[in-house]
Enzyme design. Structure first.
Site, short mmCIF file in Angstrom:
data_model
loop_
_atom_site.label_atom_id
_atom_site.label_comp_id
_atom_site.label_asym_id
_atom_site.label_seq_id
_atom_site.Cartn_x
_atom_site.Cartn_y
_atom_site.Cartn_z
N LYS A 52 0.84 -1.21 0.00
CA LYS A 52 0.00 0.00 0.00
C LYS A 52 0.87 1.26 0.00
O LYS A 52 0.57 2.24 -0.68
CB LYS A 52 -0.95 -0.02 1.21
CG LYS A 52 -2.07 -1.06 1.03
CD LYS A 52 -2.83 -1.36 2.30
CE LYS A 52 -3.76 -2.55 2.09
NZ LYS A 52 -4.37 -3.06 3.34
N GLN A 96 -4.71 -2.28 9.52
CA GLN A 96 -4.49 -3.60 8.91
C GLN A 96 -5.01 -4.71 9.82
O GLN A 96 -4.63 -4.78 10.99
CB GLN A 96 -2.99 -3.78 8.61
CG GLN A 96 -2.67 -5.05 7.83
CD GLN A 96 -3.28 -5.05 6.42
OE1 GLN A 96 -3.19 -4.09 5.69
NE2 GLN A 96 -3.92 -6.16 6.06
N ASP A 119 -11.30 2.09 3.93
CA ASP A 119 -11.52 0.65 3.78
C ASP A 119 -13.01 0.35 3.63
O ASP A 119 -13.40 -0.76 3.25
CB ASP A 119 -10.99 -0.11 5.00
CG ASP A 119 -9.64 -0.77 4.74
OD1 ASP A 119 -9.32 -1.01 3.55
OD2 ASP A 119 -8.92 -1.06 5.71
#
Ligand code: NAP
Length: 286
Positions: A52, A96, A119
Site C-alpha cells: 500500500k 491492517q 476501507d
C-alpha cells in the site's frame, strides 16, 4: 476464454489517479495522504502494508505507517485512531487486520471517523453502501466492479452467485451486484446443495479462502469467474517457501468459462487500486 487482467487495468487506473493528483497539486489543493496502522509482525500484514505504501508513492500520495508492538492495549490503539481522526493532514486511515486477539476489531473499526474510513468497513459506510448512497466501498468488491466495468461485462439480468459472506468481501459484493441489476445468490458454509446453486450462475464470485475450491464440474459453460481467494500454500520448491493459490481450480475451470481472473494478477491489484480511489475521493469530498 479471456482473462480479466487486474494488473493491466489497475495500471491504467493508477496512471489516471496520478494525473488527478498532479492536477490537485497544480490547483494548490491538498496531496492525498493515507495512514496505515500496523500492529505486530504478521508476515502477510507487513507485505500488504508495504504494498500500500508503494502504491501511494507510485500515484503521488503521501503515506504514513504507524507500527505498534502486538502488546499495545486496546485503549492505546483507540487513542492512536482518535489522534489520526483529528489530524487534518491525513485523509484516509486503514487499520491492517487481523489485530491481536485482545483488541476488538469491531471497536477499532467503529472508532475510525467514517469520513476517513477508506476501507469502507465503518457501519456508517456499510449502511450508505447498502442504500446505494455515496460512501467508501470496501476495496475488494469496489475493485471487482471496476474490473467488470472496464471489460464491459453485462451484469443486468444476470444470475450472480457469490460464494462467501464475509463483511469485507461476500456481503458487500452481493449488495453491489444487486445494484448492478444482477439476481444474486449468496452461498456459504451452511448452504445445502451448493453445487446446484453455483451451476446456475452466469457470474461466479468465489471468496471462500479454500485453495482450488471451485472445480470445473461446478461451473456452467460460458460463465464469468472472479477468483477473490488468496491462500499461502507451503511449497518448499519456491524460494519464498510458499505459493499463492486462488479459490478456483484455474487449470480446469478456465477452459469452460468466457472470462476469468487469474491469481495472482486479478482481484489483488484491483483491491489495491480500490483503496487509492477511495483515498482520492476522501480529498475531493473535503
Ligand atoms: P472469510 O472471512 O474467511 O470468509 C470465508 C467465507 O467462505 C465465509 O462466509 C464462509 O462461510 C465461506 N465458506 C467457507 N467454507 C466454505 C465452503 N466449504 N463452502 C462454501 N462457503 C464456504 O474470508 P474473506 O475475508 O471473505 O476472504 C476470502 C478469501 O479471499 C481469502 O482467501 C482471502 O485471503 C481472500 N481475499 C483476497 C483479497 C484480494 O485482494 N484478492 C481481499 C480480501 C480477501 P461461513 O460464513 O458460513 O463461515
Amino acid at each position: 476464454m479471456e482473462v480479466l487482467n487486474g494488473n493491466q487495468v489497475s495500471k491504467s487506473l493508477k496512471i489516471a489517479i496520478k494525473a488527478e493528483v498532479e492536477q490537485l497539486k497544480k490547483d494548490g489543493k491538498k496531496t492525498p495522504h493515507l495512514a496505515a496502522i500496523l500492529v505486530g509482525n504478521d508476515g502477510a500484514s507487513m507485505t500488504y502494508v508495504a504494498a500500500k505504501e508503494k502504491d501511494c508513492k507510485e500515484v503521488g500520495f503521501d503515506s504514513t505507517v504507524l507500527r505498534f508492538d502486538s502488546s499495545i492495549t486496546e485503549e492505546e490503539l483507540l487513542n492512536e485512531v482518535i489522534k489520526i481522526n483529528n489530524n487534518p493532514a491525513i485523509d484516509g486511515l486503514i487499520v491492517q487486520l487481523p489485530l491481536p486477539k485482545h483488541i476488538s476489531e469491531k471497536r477499532v473499526t467503529e472508532t475510525i471517523d467514517y469520513h476517513k474510513d477508506v476501507d469502507g468497513f465503518h457501519p456508517m459506510n456499510v449502511g450508505l453502501m447498502f442504500k446505494g448512497l455515496p460512501s467508501f466501498l470496501p476495496a475488494t468488491p469496489f475493485g471487482i466492479v471496476k474490473l467488470l466495468e472496464h471489460y464491459g461485462i453485462e451484469t443486468s439480468g444476470k444470475h450472480c452467485v457469490v460464494i462467501g459472506r464475509s463483511d469485507i468481501v461476500g456481503k458487500p459484493m452481493s449488495a453491489l451486484m444487486l445494484q448492478k441489476n444482477c439476481t444474486v445468490t449468496v452461498c456459504h458454509s451452511k448452504t445445502k446443495n451448493i453445487e446446484e446453486h453455483i451451476l446456475m450462475a452466469d457470474i461466479i464470485i468465489a471468496a471462500v479462502g479454500i485453495p482450488e475450491y471451485l472445480k470445473a464440474s461446478m461451473v456452467k459453460e460460458g460463465a464469468i469467474v472472479v477468483d477473490v481467494g488468496i491462500t499461502r500454500v507451503d511449497d518448499s520448491n519456491n524460494p519464498k517457501g510458499y505459493v499463492l493459490k486462488g479459490d478456483v481450480d484455474y487449470a480446469n475451470v478456465s477452459s469452460k468459462c468466457s472470462w476469468i481472473t487469474p491469481v495472482p494478477g486479478g482481484v489483488g491489484p484491483m483491491t489495491r487500486v480500490g483503496l487509492l480511489l477511495n483515498t482520492l475521493e476522501a480529498v475531493k469530498r473535503k
